[in-house]
Design an enzyme around this catalytic site. Structure first.
Site: not given
Length: 593
Positions: A157, A188, A190, A214-215, A220, A246-247, A562
């Protein structure tokens, strides 16, 4: 499905049907390997112009039945997302817009016969979308189609601008519902939550794990799978990504791999959803990464030191800006350009060619028992599937080409659900000339876990001497980047010659001495992948199998995919085709799952 050029025009199905709403209009439909050809018959047009719905734009097809008493006709709806021109402030661009075409099967005076015809069209279209081989002589029966795919969707989120849930509701869930994909959406809570979740799942319950973020979230997931005792099976679980970060580097690579033009934002997201719906899986390389404390992890994207990792981490404070955070971060770092002393060793790939430079229900026909799945905690929502499954309605979208749609009930399509739908490192001998990078106070290094995985056969442990076939460069660097995808960001076409399973790490480094202007030009050219054409003498690219980086500057930032990792010596080795990626239809022959 790979077909020859002469086969693409072969007609698989042909028929003459009405359009819904009818208005007295009738069409001749011809289904080929490339798409659906539509020719109006009544009223007869002035010319022989045909409309083609390309197969590459389709996500699914459903059969329907009218609620109207005594209606003997059957209907089938085709869901497509073609590219259309969109007016913007400076000119125009192309984006995907939803298009639904609903046809009325009215050849027979009996509903069951009309329904059987509608189902044949639905089966054929779904087979073509999922690349299941069929021909004009194929008996189009439900058994041709696999069961509905079951995907675990993991939503961050906080990714990007924090609008992932909104994008789920407006774009992602409706589209995958049209593609008959079952899903369980989990939000998710955390850092490392996704990592913990995938360690406890039963692999047989899922056909793929898709991150909506994102990546970092995919990093994870991959390492969570590698931490399992059954990692050899777990890492073969297909993984995918829908870009809400973002990326969005991997999404950019998937988009390029499919042959689409470079895209950002919602356009990139729609392309990736379309590819996810098609569901083709390809092998993807992973790189085993070992840091100075002996912690080992697996990376799917990149390892960075210097300018790139500085921008990545220092721009966290601009996260609310979305992808623009990197532009701001780059400007700040260019204004105060740093150099880093380091020793870079690598094993060149001598044989490499270097270019110039959601939980769902039962089976549709009751032939399968209800699927029993283990309980998943923290499930935020099991969204209901797209409403077209139960009731045909007019979506509040100017892109829907049907107008007054009546109340329909679904006639279960074959293959679709019936649901309504730390050894520490001593820096004593290192230089201390570089100022400490500026960081947000809330940035914390991620928790590390020991992963499993294949052995590094060409790379000795950190602290051990490297073999003589390694090349070592000790110098002052502006940046060092090891990348194994085409894109470093959705708009950074860093390694145009890379592919998902080429077995190569593409090692880039820029030495000190480059001017600020030249560095800016380099990154501007990287947006189009033309940075090698600048012939910058400070830029070096080498395809390698493994490398080791030993920072000789006391302070700095290292990132893996990242994510910030502990600072000190780091090394990596490529492992060809270790994982599986849901990449959708591609320019080459692939294997559907």
């Amino acid at each position: 499905m790979s077909v020859g050029h002469h086969q693409r025009s072969e007609t698989l199905l042909h028929g003459e049907y009405g359009l819904y709403p009818s208005k007295g209009i009738r069409y001749a439909l011809s289904l080929t390997y490339s798409g659906l050809h539509i020719q109006r018959l009544v009223p007869r047009p002035e010319n022989d112009q045909r409309t083609v719905l390309p197969l590459s734009d389709m996500v699914g097809c459903h059969t329907l039945r009218s609620h109207t008493t005594g209606d003997i006709f059957a209907y089938f709806s085709i869901y497509s997302y073609p590219l259309k021109k969109k007016k913007v402030t400076m000119g125009s661009s192309r984006t995907r817009q939803r298009l639904v075409r609903t046809f009325r099967v009215d050849e027979e005076s009996d509903y069951n016969r009309n329904q059987a015809t509608a189902e044949k069209w639905a089966i054929a279209i779904k087979c073509l979308i999922q690349e299941i081989p069929i021909g004009s002589e194929t008996e189009l029966v439900p058994e041709l189609l696999p069961r509905s795919r079951r995907l675990m969707l993991l939503l961050n989120p906080c990714g990007g601008r924090g609008n992932g849930m909104q994008l789920c509701q407006t774009h992602i869930l409706p589209m995958i519902s049209e593609a008959d994909i079952s899903y369980n959406l989990i939000q998710t809570e955390r850092q490392n939550h996704a990592r913990e979740l995938v360690q406890g799942i039963r692999l047989e319950e899922w056909d793929g794990i898709v991150v909506i973020s994102g990546d970092g979230l995919l990093y994870e997931v991959i390492n969570g799978l590698m931490e399992r005792p059954d990692w050899e099976d777990a890492i073969k679980m297909p993984v995918g990504i829908l870009p809400c970060g973002s990326g969005n580097a991997l999404a950019g690579s998937i988009n390029y791999n499919a042959g689409f033009d470079q895209a950002l934002g919602s356009e990139l997201l729609l392309n990736c959803i379309l590819l996810l719906c098609r569901g083709t899986v390809i092998p993807m390389d992973l790189v085993s990464v070992t840091t100075c404390s002996g912690i080992r992890s697996f990376s799917f994207l990149s390892i960075a030191w210097g300018f790139i990792s500085d921008v990545d981490i220092e721009s966290e404070k601009y996260r609310h800006m979305g992808s623009a955070r990197f532009t701001v971060g780059t400007m700040v770092r260019v204004a105060s350009l740093r150099t880093y002393r380091g020793r870079l060793s690598y094993l060149p790939a001598l044989d490499a060619h270097r270019p110039i430079c959601r939980s769902i229900t039962l089976s549709p026909n009751g032939s399968l028992a209800p699927f029993q799945r283990s309980q998943l905690h923290r499930t935020v929502s099991d969204f209901g599937l797209c409403e077209e499954r139960n009731v045909m309605y007019k979506r509040s979208s100017t892109n829907l080409d049907t107008s007054e749609l009546p109340s329909f009930e679904t006639s279960p399509s074959p293959g679709s659900p019936t649901a309504y739908h730390t050894s520490s490192f001593n820096f004593d001998t290192l230089s201390d000339d570089t100022p400490e990078p500026m960081l947000s106070k809330d940035i914390k290094l991620p928790r590390h876990h020991q992963v499993n995985g294949p052995k590094d056969d060409v790379l000795p442990p950190l602290g051990k001497p490297l073999p003589k076939n390694y090349i070592t460069v000790e110098d002052n660097f502006v940046l060092v980047l090891a990348i194994y995808q085409t894109h470093l960001g959705a708009d950074l076409f860093t390694a145009p010659f890379s592919s998902f399973d080429d077995g190569l790490i593409h090692l880039f480094f820029v030495k000190a001495g480059i001017s600020r202007a030249a560095l800016v030009r380099l990154f501007l050219a990287m947006e189009k992948g033309t940075h090698f054409e600048t012939e910058c003498p400070y830029l070096t690219h080498v395809p390698v199998r493994a490398f080791r980086l030993e920072p000789l500057t006391r302070k700095g930032i290292l990132t893996v995919d990242g994510e910030r990792v502990e600072y000190g010596p780091i090394q990596g080795q490529i492992h060809k085709g270790l994982s599986n990626l849901i990449a959708g239809s591609c320019k080459v022959r692939l294997t559907p799952f």
